[in-house]
Design a protein around this motif. Sequence first.
Motif: not given
Length: 199
Positions: A88-99
């Motif tokens: 779970x990543x806290x971010x105001x924008x989209x996050x690339x899971x990066x595999x």
Amino acid sequence: MGQLVVSENVTLDGVIQDPTGEGGTGRGSWFTGISDEDRAAWAKVECEEALGADALLMGRRTHEYFLNRGWATRTGEWADRLRSLPKYVVSSSAVDGGGWGETTVLTGDVPAEVAKLKERVPGEIVVYGSGRLVHALVEHDLVDELRLMTYPFVAGAGGRLFPGTGEVKPLRLTGSRIVGDGLALLVYRPVLERATKGE
């Protein structure tokens, strides 16, 4: 209900910033200053912690830090476990899971979202790095345990785990152990029941 565990590498003076000296603070590389034996002992503790976790929570920059260091493609028990855990990543924008396995972005009211996450995840939710996020979690009394892997260095400068809080946050030491020859793992739990004046 889940238990939120903050797990940090920290110097004696509370610095968590730039542990490997790549951040340009001029005070980094305290993480790399330990012996190979201490590093192996540290890795064993970290692996055991990951095996006992049910999820990872982190800020966007910490998530990118892990991806940039190849954790999505590393092999071995520790790397495999981290890859398999929901993140779970806290971010105001989209996050690339990066595999790097299942990744869910938390936005909006972070304390409220984390409180909901604790209701959904039954076991330990481990937080790595993520200084700003940890500060918010501590401020809102959402942290159930602090695990501080303490390095025998005084950095003298750099971002600290607790740059400032709105009030005193009492903690109770619930565990301590020497890791390798030079590290100390200190475990604290918050004391949320504030004593009434005069009692």
